[in-house]
Design a protein around this motif. Structure first.
Motif, PDB file in Angstrom:
ATOM      1  N   UNK A 226      34.789  36.128  33.342  1.00 53.09           N
ATOM      2  CA  UNK A 226      34.712  37.165  32.307  1.00 53.09           C
ATOM      3  C   UNK A 226      34.960  38.554  32.904  1.00 53.09           C
ATOM      4  N   UNK A 227      34.398  38.799  34.075  1.00 50.61           N
ATOM      5  CA  UNK A 227      34.614  40.110  34.704  1.00 50.61           C
ATOM      6  C   UNK A 227      36.084  40.315  35.049  1.00 50.61           C
ATOM      7  N   UNK A 228      36.714  39.264  35.564  1.00 52.67           N
ATOM      8  CA  UNK A 228      38.130  39.362  35.915  1.00 52.67           C
ATOM      9  C   UNK A 228      38.969  39.610  34.665  1.00 52.67           C
ATOM     10  N   UNK A 268      44.484  38.451  28.597  1.00 50.03           N
ATOM     11  CA  UNK A 268      43.534  38.357  29.697  1.00 50.03           C
ATOM     12  C   UNK A 268      44.027  37.434  30.805  1.00 50.03           C
ATOM     13  N   UNK A 269      45.327  37.145  30.847  1.00 54.36           N
ATOM     14  CA  UNK A 269      45.861  36.274  31.896  1.00 54.36           C
ATOM     15  C   UNK A 269      46.983  36.990  32.637  1.00 54.36           C
ATOM     16  N   UNK A 270      47.113  36.614  33.909  1.00 53.73           N
ATOM     17  CA  UNK A 270      48.185  37.150  34.734  1.00 53.73           C
ATOM     18  C   UNK A 270      48.914  35.983  35.392  1.00 53.73           C
ATOM     19  N   UNK A 304      41.452  42.763  40.661  1.00 54.10           N
ATOM     20  CA  UNK A 304      40.554  42.432  39.556  1.00 54.10           C
ATOM     21  C   UNK A 304      39.081  42.338  39.930  1.00 54.10           C
ATOM     22  N   UNK A 305      38.779  41.944  41.163  1.00 59.86           N
ATOM     23  CA  UNK A 305      37.362  41.695  41.494  1.00 59.86           C
ATOM     24  C   UNK A 305      37.108  41.860  42.984  1.00 59.86           C
ATOM     25  N   UNK A 312      35.390  29.818  42.536  1.00 58.42           N
ATOM     26  CA  UNK A 312      36.489  29.305  41.733  1.00 58.42           C
ATOM     27  C   UNK A 312      36.743  30.136  40.474  1.00 58.42           C
ATOM     28  N   UNK A 313      35.685  30.721  39.924  1.00 58.63           N
ATOM     29  CA  UNK A 313      35.827  31.477  38.689  1.00 58.63           C
ATOM     30  C   UNK A 313      36.673  32.725  38.826  1.00 58.63           C
ATOM     31  N   UNK A 314      36.800  33.247  40.072  1.00 53.74           N
ATOM     32  CA  UNK A 314      37.571  34.481  40.276  1.00 53.74           C
ATOM     33  C   UNK A 314      39.054  34.284  39.984  1.00 53.74           C
TER      34      UNK A 314
END
Length: 572
Positions: A226-228, A268-270, A304-305, A312-314
């Motif tokens: 979500x943060x990313x 929200x995707x790259x 992003x972070x 894995x979530x990053x």
């Protein structure tokens, strides 16, 4: 997504615990390893992997380009043995080129984690052995043309089977590498590191239960995602491309290698597309698929972070398009000895592509190579020595400040150079100079960081490898900033001869010879004429920028110099 039922405090305990375990694994490894590439340079990573090969945690300070590969190494073992094919006391060793995608010196060791007889995950690490056999010594060799000439390949082999050592495999390793005491010592350190990680993870599951820990990990990944996504959503949708070049592959010296990337942002995707990357090459400047994924992940995470712990979530919001057969996804049996050389420039090029979209976040190019040196030979008693060191260089000027000086590449993160004192104590060399390289930082409103100047004097006959990149294509400036200085090595022979070298393998040295390494500076950011006068005067006073360059690139008028003369000098 199912709403978490575990209380927030337990989630925070688990979040910090799994990272602390990875950090403890790193401490054990660095304090018990035999070679300086591990205990001083810290060329390793450690982490916990789940039973699907996904990353639960990685140690802080690990090598950024190891962001993609621990999981694939473990996943290969799961496919080979099945989850019911592991036993307590197993330890596996893995460096297979096609699976891991990098040079064979980077050896993964992993061990299954059990609690109450149930397999709950894996503790894994990757560390750089000084030698793995084959035709290469140290790093920097461009001599190999296939993976078979680069050393031993070990694909998910049990070096301990339920606690019993595989003496046959140990003997094969000992008999086929040049520095068995160092590498087998490092292997033992890696095993100890995994044992600590496996024990700690088992203790965590024993305290909270498998279901609770799994739910906490899933929640942590979702929070990271979500943060990313919140950062990506602020980048304007669009397709952004950039191209740059590497000098060559170290064998065909007149043939530059194309790096082209296309980055697409949608919601929200790259996506990072490497479809137009240079095809794989005959020399060792290739990586397997994990190399390309690692480059995309490093750039993605930096944007992003940067402050989130790695899990894995990053990377859930990142898609990588990487067809087979490029120099970032080479088909077997491609040589991979120089696998990491292209990656810093690939990362710079991804950032360059995004510069129009997020100008406030993107710096100019940094030194962009993985430069270092290897010197190897024999002492009088017949024993071998191998000196390996890595060099810092300049980072690009930023939108709001100067670039860092004497820093390792973006791929190397928190690794460190080998201390001068230790090099002189352990090896037959004197280091006569290690200083910032004046005028190497690209001029700009925010100056590029400086490279370094490092001179070795040889005390004993030996050979060495020299491998620089960005010697033809300098680190670029951004928004009007100027290029940084390129890298160069200068060999001064004891008899007075001098030669400039960019890439050379197995160069012979005699006592009294000197080698000076000049590393690249970072590109400048913004118009140099807009640089704050006080900062420029400070640069001149400290010797970072010469008066001549200040006059030429910044239009700096020395006291008493007329304004028209200053402009004439700046425009000449």
């Amino acid at each position: 997504m199912t709403k978490a039922t575990t209380d927030p405090i337990t989630i925070e305990v688990v979040r910090n615990a799994v990272v602390a375990y990875a950090d403890e694994m790193a401490d054990v490894l660095s304090k018990s390893a035999y070679n300086m590439m591990i205990y001083e340079v810290r060329d390793y990573c450690c982490g916990l992997i789940d039973t699907d090969g996904r990353m639960i945690s990685q140690n802080r300070g690990g090598l950024p380009i190891f962001l993609a590969d621990l999981g694939v190494a473990v996943e290969d073992g799961i496919k080979r043995y099945g989850l019911d094919g592991f036993a307590e006391g197993d330890v596996l060793v893995m460096n297979h080129g096609h699976i891991c995608g990098q040079h064979l010196n980077n050896v993964v060791v992993y061990a299954p984690c059990f609690h109450g007889g149930e397999l709950i995950g894996f503790a894994a690490n990757r560390a750089h052995w000084v030698d793995i056999g084959g035709g290469r010594q140290g790093f920097g060799s461009n001599a190999t043309t296939d993976i078979y000439s680069e050393g031993l390949q070990m694909r998910s082999l049990k070096i301990y089977d339920a606690g019993k050592a595989n003496e046959t495999l140990l003997q094969i390793i000992r008999d086929n590498i040049r520095y068995p005491d160092a590498s087998l010592g490092d292997l033992r350190a890696q095993i100890a590191s995994c044992q600590v990680g496996a024990r700690r993870f088992g203790e965590l599951v024993g305290r909270y239960s498998r279901a609770t820990v799994d739910e906490c990990v899933a929640t942590i990944w979702a929070q990271a995602d979500r943060q990313v996504r919140s950062v990506i959503e602020k980048i304007p949708d669009g397709t952004y491309s950039a191209t740059s070049f590497l000098d060559n592959d170290g064998r065909a010296l007149d043939k530059p290698l194309r790096i082209k990337v296309t980055v697409t942002v949608k919601g929200a995707r790259m996506s990072v597309d490497f479809s137009e990357m240079n095809p794989q090459v005959d020399g060792p400047l290739n990586s397997g698929r994990s190399g390309g994924i690692a480059a995309a992940r490093v750039a993605f995470k930096a944007l992003t972070s940067p402050n989130l712990d790695v899990n894995e979530g990053c990377f859930r919001s990142l898609d990588v398009v990487l067809p087979e057969g490029t120099m970032l996804s080479a088909r077997p049996p491609a040589a991979l000895g120089q696998w990491s050389i292209a990656l810093p420039t690939v990362i710079d090029t991804i950032l360059k592509a995004l510069a129009p979209a997020v100008p406030e976040m993107i710096p100019a190019a940094h030194k962009g190579d993985m430069g270092g040196c290897s010197f190897f030979g024999f002492y009088g008693d017949g024993s071998r020595f191998l000196l390996m060191n890595i060099f810092g260089g300049g980072w690009g000027g930023r939108p709001h400040g100067d670039g860092a000086s004497a820093s390792v590449s973006v791929c190397q993160g928190d690794v460190r150079n080998t201390p001068v004192e230790l090099q002189e104590i352990k090896y037959p060399f004197v280091i006569e100079r290690h200083m910032l390289r004046p005028d190497s930082g690209g001029a700009g409103r925010y100056r590029g960081g400086l490279g370094v100047e490092l001179t070795y004097r040889v005390l004993r006959a030996c050979k060495g490898n020299i491998n620089f990149d960005r010697t033809v294509t300098p680190p670029w400036g951004l928004n009007g900033g100027k290029e940084g200085a390129v890298s160069l090595a200068i060999i001064e022979r004891a008899d007075g001869r001098t030669e400039n070298v960019n890439k050379a393998t197995n160069v012979a040295f005699e006592p009294g010879d000197r080698v000076t390494f000049l590393t690249a500076g970072g590109g400048g950011y913004g118009d140099p004429r807009e640089r704050d006068r006080g900062l420029l005067e400070s640069d001149i006073e400290k010797g970072l920028v010469s008066a001549e360059v200040a006059r030429r690139d910044y239009g700096f008028a020395a006291p008493g110099e007329s304004e028209p003369a200053m402009r004439l000098a700046a425009n000449s």
